[in-house]
Design a protein around this motif. Sequence first.
Motif, PDB file in Angstrom:
ATOM      1  N   HIS A   1     -64.710   3.721 -10.860  1.00  0.00           N
ATOM      2  CA  HIS A   1     -64.041   4.496  -9.820  1.00  0.00           C
ATOM      3  C   HIS A   1     -62.592   4.070  -9.667  1.00  0.00           C
ATOM      4  O   HIS A   1     -61.726   4.901  -9.356  1.00  0.00           O
ATOM      5  N   ALA A   2     -62.304   2.800  -9.888  1.00  0.00           N
ATOM      6  CA  ALA A   2     -60.921   2.333  -9.809  1.00  0.00           C
ATOM      7  C   ALA A   2     -60.061   3.017 -10.869  1.00  0.00           C
ATOM      8  O   ALA A   2     -58.908   3.372 -10.610  1.00  0.00           O
ATOM      9  N   ARG A   3     -60.616   3.202 -12.061  1.00  0.00           N
ATOM     10  CA  ARG A   3     -59.871   3.876 -13.125  1.00  0.00           C
ATOM     11  C   ARG A   3     -59.539   5.303 -12.731  1.00  0.00           C
ATOM     12  O   ARG A   3     -58.429   5.795 -12.962  1.00  0.00           O
ATOM     13  N   VAL A   4     -60.518   5.993 -12.147  1.00  0.00           N
ATOM     14  CA  VAL A   4     -60.291   7.376 -11.745  1.00  0.00           C
ATOM     15  C   VAL A   4     -59.269   7.450 -10.623  1.00  0.00           C
ATOM     16  O   VAL A   4     -58.337   8.267 -10.650  1.00  0.00           O
ATOM     17  N   LEU A   5     -59.416   6.570  -9.625  1.00  0.00           N
ATOM     18  CA  LEU A   5     -58.487   6.583  -8.499  1.00  0.00           C
ATOM     19  C   LEU A   5     -57.078   6.214  -8.938  1.00  0.00           C
ATOM     20  O   LEU A   5     -56.095   6.814  -8.489  1.00  0.00           O
TER      21      LEU A   5
ATOM     22  N   HIS B   1     -65.310  12.774 -13.094  1.00  0.00           N
ATOM     23  CA  HIS B   1     -66.525  12.010 -12.824  1.00  0.00           C
ATOM     24  C   HIS B   1     -66.444  10.607 -13.416  1.00  0.00           C
ATOM     25  O   HIS B   1     -67.033   9.671 -12.877  1.00  0.00           O
ATOM     26  N   ASP B   2     -65.741  10.458 -14.534  1.00  0.00           N
ATOM     27  CA  ASP B   2     -65.633   9.153 -15.179  1.00  0.00           C
ATOM     28  C   ASP B   2     -64.468   9.182 -16.158  1.00  0.00           C
ATOM     29  O   ASP B   2     -64.201  10.215 -16.792  1.00  0.00           O
ATOM     30  N   LEU B   3     -63.770   8.054 -16.271  1.00  0.00           N
ATOM     31  CA  LEU B   3     -62.667   7.904 -17.214  1.00  0.00           C
ATOM     32  C   LEU B   3     -62.693   6.464 -17.689  1.00  0.00           C
ATOM     33  O   LEU B   3     -62.585   5.549 -16.881  1.00  0.00           O
ATOM     34  N   ARG B   4     -62.855   6.281 -19.003  1.00  0.00           N
ATOM     35  CA  ARG B   4     -63.015   4.913 -19.501  1.00  0.00           C
ATOM     36  C   ARG B   4     -62.464   4.774 -20.906  1.00  0.00           C
ATOM     37  O   ARG B   4     -62.531   5.706 -21.709  1.00  0.00           O
ATOM     38  N   GLU B   5     -61.894   3.611 -21.167  1.00  0.00           N
ATOM     39  CA  GLU B   5     -61.458   3.245 -22.514  1.00  0.00           C
ATOM     40  C   GLU B   5     -62.508   2.313 -23.114  1.00  0.00           C
ATOM     41  O   GLU B   5     -63.064   1.471 -22.406  1.00  0.00           O
ATOM     42  N   TYR B   6     -62.774   2.442 -24.406  1.00  0.00           N
ATOM     43  CA  TYR B   6     -63.739   1.576 -25.069  1.00  0.00           C
ATOM     44  C   TYR B   6     -63.039   0.341 -25.629  1.00  0.00           C
ATOM     45  O   TYR B   6     -61.820   0.335 -25.819  1.00  0.00           O
TER      46      TYR B   6
ATOM     47  N   HIS C   1     -63.503   8.067 -23.112  1.00  0.00           N
ATOM     48  CA  HIS C   1     -63.980   9.378 -22.697  1.00  0.00           C
ATOM     49  C   HIS C   1     -63.491   9.692 -21.295  1.00  0.00           C
ATOM     50  O   HIS C   1     -63.166   8.804 -20.508  1.00  0.00           O
ATOM     51  N   THR C   2     -63.410  10.978 -20.995  1.00  0.00           N
ATOM     52  CA  THR C   2     -63.151  11.466 -19.646  1.00  0.00           C
ATOM     53  C   THR C   2     -64.149  12.577 -19.369  1.00  0.00           C
ATOM     54  O   THR C   2     -64.282  13.501 -20.173  1.00  0.00           O
ATOM     55  N   VAL C   3     -64.862  12.475 -18.256  1.00  0.00           N
ATOM     56  CA  VAL C   3     -65.831  13.496 -17.860  1.00  0.00           C
ATOM     57  C   VAL C   3     -65.211  14.285 -16.712  1.00  0.00           C
ATOM     58  O   VAL C   3     -64.896  13.719 -15.664  1.00  0.00           O
TER      59      VAL C   3
ATOM     60  N   GLY D   1     -74.757   8.057 -17.439  1.00  0.00           N
ATOM     61  CA  GLY D   1     -75.443   6.809 -17.765  1.00  0.00           C
ATOM     62  C   GLY D   1     -75.355   6.493 -19.241  1.00  0.00           C
ATOM     63  O   GLY D   1     -75.135   5.341 -19.624  1.00  0.00           O
ATOM     64  N   GLY D   2     -75.532   7.501 -20.094  1.00  0.00           N
ATOM     65  CA  GLY D   2     -75.458   7.273 -21.530  1.00  0.00           C
ATOM     66  C   GLY D   2     -74.074   6.841 -21.970  1.00  0.00           C
ATOM     67  O   GLY D   2     -73.919   5.938 -22.800  1.00  0.00           O
ATOM     68  N   LEU D   3     -73.032   7.463 -21.403  1.00  0.00           N
ATOM     69  CA  LEU D   3     -71.670   7.104 -21.763  1.00  0.00           C
ATOM     70  C   LEU D   3     -71.332   5.688 -21.315  1.00  0.00           C
ATOM     71  O   LEU D   3     -70.567   4.978 -21.985  1.00  0.00           O
ATOM     72  N   ARG D   4     -71.896   5.266 -20.194  1.00  0.00           N
ATOM     73  CA  ARG D   4     -71.606   3.909 -19.709  1.00  0.00           C
ATOM     74  C   ARG D   4     -72.213   2.837 -20.597  1.00  0.00           C
ATOM     75  O   ARG D   4     -71.823   1.665 -20.513  1.00  0.00           O
ATOM     76  N   GLU D   5     -73.161   3.213 -21.436  1.00  0.00           N
ATOM     77  CA  GLU D   5     -73.755   2.248 -22.353  1.00  0.00           C
ATOM     78  C   GLU D   5     -72.897   1.992 -23.576  1.00  0.00           C
ATOM     79  O   GLU D   5     -73.132   1.050 -24.334  1.00  0.00           O
ATOM     80  N   LEU D   6     -71.879   2.844 -23.792  1.00  0.00           N
ATOM     81  CA  LEU D   6     -71.006   2.663 -24.953  1.00  0.00           C
ATOM     82  C   LEU D   6     -70.095   1.452 -24.733  1.00  0.00           C
ATOM     83  O   LEU D   6     -69.773   1.121 -23.593  1.00  0.00           O
TER      84      LEU D   6
END
Length: 235
Positions: free
Chosen positions: A90-94, A104-109, A138-140, A229-234
């Motif tokens: 949530h910090a990344r999105v904010l 809904h989600d934004l993350r770097e691998y 990914h960004t959802v 949930g699946g994306l968070r496992e990456l």
Amino acid sequence: MAGGARDDLAEKMAGEVALSDDPGATLRKWRTDFDVAQTELADELDVSPSVVSDYESGRRDNPGIGVVRRLVVALLDIDENRGGDHIRQHARVLSAGFDSDVVHDLREYSANVGVERVYDAIDAEELFRGSQDTVAGHTVINSIAAITRLSSDEFYQLYGQSTNRALVFTNVTRGESPLVALRVVSPTPNAVILHGLNEDAVWDHAEDLARIDDFSLAITDTDLEDVLGGLRELP
């Protein structure tokens, strides 16, 4: 966990609950978003699970600010004890300047991930393979909210740190609107995944645009919470 990120999220959570027409439903949304069972939250609060259930169902009076604060702090404490993944998410999105109803989600691998691995994580079916077969994040995105509320510059910010990523568009009926919107943003992402539809419902020209703009295109009708949930496992 950095106090700033946690405090900002706590303020957002408490504000949403306090201003909601259905505080119980908003509490339930945040609890499920943090993947916390009613029993686990009840244990953290040292109350019976029925108390949590009563607040979420509206069987108890609307919670006062003291109760809301306890519930929010408990959810954040549980997440921190697990490693703080949801707080960081949530910090990344904010920090990117987006509301959670847009992104809904934004993350770097931590490393490049093959698109097949992303597809496997969310049970997606590929319709077209572009020339780049890996992504590094990914960004959802809620497609309707993004298209109606974001400028072209803000739309580009959805890429996060790099276009080497997968954009997952939710709230999609055919895929026409998000794919056309992508045409005004250059360069395009490595992969686009349309969520909530099957192959028969996909816009006729979707694969053509993927081919022209050279990105991989896939679809999935997996439940959104399972996608997240699946994306968070990456990695």
